[in-house]
Design a protein around this motif. Sequence first.
Motif, PDB file in Angstrom:
ATOM      1  N   LEU A 283       0.889  -1.165  -1.773  1.00  0.00           N
ATOM      2  CA  LEU A 283       0.981  -2.437  -2.474  1.00  0.00           C
ATOM      3  C   LEU A 283       1.757  -2.230  -3.774  1.00  0.00           C
ATOM      4  CD1 LEU A 283      -2.696  -3.662  -2.036  1.00  0.00           C
ATOM      5  CD2 LEU A 283      -0.710  -4.408  -0.753  1.00  0.00           C
ATOM      6  N   LYS A 284       2.187  -3.330  -4.383  1.00  0.00           N
ATOM      7  CA  LYS A 284       2.976  -3.267  -5.607  1.00  0.00           C
ATOM      8  C   LYS A 284       2.204  -2.557  -6.724  1.00  0.00           C
ATOM      9  CE  LYS A 284       5.440  -6.253  -8.835  1.00  0.00           C
ATOM     10  NZ  LYS A 284       5.700  -7.638  -9.240  1.00  0.00           N
ATOM     11  N   LYS A 285       0.907  -2.876  -6.836  1.00  0.00           N
ATOM     12  CA  LYS A 285       0.102  -2.256  -7.898  1.00  0.00           C
ATOM     13  C   LYS A 285      -0.067  -0.754  -7.656  1.00  0.00           C
ATOM     14  CE  LYS A 285      -4.342  -3.398  -5.811  1.00  0.00           C
ATOM     15  NZ  LYS A 285      -5.609  -4.077  -5.960  1.00  0.00           N
ATOM     16  N   ASP A 286      -0.119  -0.330  -6.381  1.00  0.00           N
ATOM     17  CA  ASP A 286      -0.200   1.113  -6.069  1.00  0.00           C
ATOM     18  C   ASP A 286       1.089   1.830  -6.418  1.00  0.00           C
ATOM     19  OD1 ASP A 286      -2.774   0.706  -5.112  1.00  0.00           O
ATOM     20  OD2 ASP A 286      -2.089   0.383  -3.054  1.00  0.00           O
ATOM     21  N   ARG A 287       2.251   1.179  -6.112  1.00  0.00           N
ATOM     22  CA  ARG A 287       3.547   1.779  -6.438  1.00  0.00           C
ATOM     23  C   ARG A 287       3.723   1.925  -7.945  1.00  0.00           C
ATOM     24  NH1 ARG A 287       5.828  -1.638  -2.213  1.00  0.00           N
ATOM     25  NH2 ARG A 287       6.354  -3.106  -3.836  1.00  0.00           N
ATOM     26  N   GLU A 288       3.307   0.874  -8.704  1.00  0.00           N
ATOM     27  CA  GLU A 288       3.427   0.930 -10.164  1.00  0.00           C
ATOM     28  C   GLU A 288       2.516   1.996 -10.749  1.00  0.00           C
ATOM     29  OE1 GLU A 288       2.602  -3.088 -11.308  1.00  0.00           O
ATOM     30  OE2 GLU A 288       4.626  -3.783 -10.833  1.00  0.00           O
ATOM     31  N   ALA A 289       1.348   2.206 -10.137  1.00  0.00           N
ATOM     32  CA  ALA A 289       0.430   3.239 -10.627  1.00  0.00           C
ATOM     33  C   ALA A 289       0.987   4.638 -10.384  1.00  0.00           C
ATOM     34  CB  ALA A 289      -0.921   3.095  -9.936  1.00  0.00           C
TER      35      ALA A 289
ATOM     36  N   GLY B  24     -11.711 -11.158   8.509  1.00  0.00           N
ATOM     37  CA  GLY B  24     -11.672  -9.708   8.335  1.00  0.00           C
ATOM     38  C   GLY B  24     -10.957  -9.008   9.475  1.00  0.00           C
ATOM     39  N   ARG B  25      -9.905  -8.250   9.166  1.00  0.00           N
ATOM     40  CA  ARG B  25      -9.116  -7.548  10.186  1.00  0.00           C
ATOM     41  C   ARG B  25      -9.397  -6.064  10.203  1.00  0.00           C
ATOM     42  NH1 ARG B  25      -2.822  -8.868   9.749  1.00  0.00           N
ATOM     43  NH2 ARG B  25      -2.731  -7.331  11.401  1.00  0.00           N
ATOM     44  N   PHE B  26      -9.742  -5.504   9.042  1.00  0.00           N
ATOM     45  CA  PHE B  26      -9.798  -4.050   8.908  1.00  0.00           C
ATOM     46  C   PHE B  26     -11.228  -3.592   8.658  1.00  0.00           C
ATOM     47  CE2 PHE B  26      -5.754  -5.664   7.178  1.00  0.00           C
ATOM     48  CZ  PHE B  26      -4.906  -5.166   8.154  1.00  0.00           C
ATOM     49  N   GLN B  27     -11.590  -2.450   9.266  1.00  0.00           N
ATOM     50  CA  GLN B  27     -12.937  -1.908   9.133  1.00  0.00           C
ATOM     51  C   GLN B  27     -13.100  -1.064   7.865  1.00  0.00           C
ATOM     52  OE1 GLN B  27     -15.610  -2.560  11.199  1.00  0.00           O
ATOM     53  NE2 GLN B  27     -14.240  -4.083  12.069  1.00  0.00           N
ATOM     54  N   THR B  28     -12.035  -0.392   7.444  1.00  0.00           N
ATOM     55  CA  THR B  28     -12.107   0.457   6.247  1.00  0.00           C
ATOM     56  C   THR B  28     -10.895   0.198   5.364  1.00  0.00           C
ATOM     57  OG1 THR B  28     -10.924   2.247   7.342  1.00  0.00           O
ATOM     58  CG2 THR B  28     -13.326   2.302   7.480  1.00  0.00           C
TER      59      THR B  28
ATOM     60  N   ALA C  96      -8.972   2.537   4.176  1.00  0.00           N
ATOM     61  CA  ALA C  96      -7.894   3.424   4.639  1.00  0.00           C
ATOM     62  C   ALA C  96      -7.127   2.783   5.789  1.00  0.00           C
ATOM     63  CB  ALA C  96      -8.481   4.762   5.076  1.00  0.00           C
ATOM     64  N   GLU C  97      -7.836   2.109   6.681  1.00  0.00           N
ATOM     65  CA  GLU C  97      -7.198   1.428   7.809  1.00  0.00           C
ATOM     66  C   GLU C  97      -6.287   0.302   7.313  1.00  0.00           C
ATOM     67  OE1 GLU C  97      -8.610  -1.452  11.472  1.00  0.00           O
ATOM     68  OE2 GLU C  97     -10.024   0.092  10.809  1.00  0.00           O
ATOM     69  N   LYS C  98      -6.724  -0.417   6.288  1.00  0.00           N
ATOM     70  CA  LYS C  98      -5.924  -1.504   5.723  1.00  0.00           C
ATOM     71  C   LYS C  98      -4.660  -0.954   5.061  1.00  0.00           C
ATOM     72  CE  LYS C  98      -6.141  -5.414   2.574  1.00  0.00           C
ATOM     73  NZ  LYS C  98      -6.952  -6.199   1.659  1.00  0.00           N
ATOM     74  N   LYS C  99      -4.815   0.148   4.295  1.00  0.00           N
ATOM     75  CA  LYS C  99      -3.660   0.731   3.613  1.00  0.00           C
ATOM     76  C   LYS C  99      -2.656   1.302   4.603  1.00  0.00           C
ATOM     77  CE  LYS C  99      -5.578   1.607  -0.895  1.00  0.00           C
ATOM     78  NZ  LYS C  99      -6.362   2.484  -1.719  1.00  0.00           N
ATOM     79  N   ALA C 100      -3.127   1.871   5.727  1.00  0.00           N
ATOM     80  CA  ALA C 100      -2.230   2.410   6.753  1.00  0.00           C
ATOM     81  C   ALA C 100      -1.412   1.298   7.396  1.00  0.00           C
ATOM     82  CB  ALA C 100      -3.031   3.159   7.810  1.00  0.00           C
TER      83      ALA C 100
END
Length: 180
Positions: free
Chosen positions: A172-178, A157-161, A163-167
Amino acid sequence: GINAEYGGVTRGHGFKGVTYRWGTKKLPRKTHKGLRKVACIGAWHPSKVCWSVPRAGQFGYHHRTEVNKKVYRVGTKGDQKSASTAFDLTDKPITPMGGFHHYGQINEDFLMLKGCVMGPRKRVITLRKSLLVHTKRSALEKISLKFIDTASKWGHGRFQTDAEKKAFMGLLKKDREAME
């Protein structure tokens, strides 16, 4: 930091032999009829097997009580800042990223206890205030949590939240397609 005692039933392991159950020494390699045994189970007299001699049998699924345990935090249902502290002001819920192993999300009130609790996940435990009168400094000290780790417990585990992971990772590809 309330001192508490809790009881419950330990994790069951079924019928186990003496080597696993009591940690007895294994016999030499050429032993007749198996080597994960106790070589001598007692003297001629008394002509009974004493209660103190290790024997094979049920291991686990026993009732146990643990005493002198600290309650670190009492959390309420729906609190989105339940893992925040005075030193770590990040708004994050108590559930780690990806959920707890074989449990999932915390959706109800919760208790954060010091140490381990007997039994598997979701096993019922009984909690009560300590019956002992505490005088030691370690029992009377005030607890001040500095940081609660909410990184994923499934991998490294690298990220606490989220939002921190997305920053860090970007879209991600699925976010861009959405978005399209």
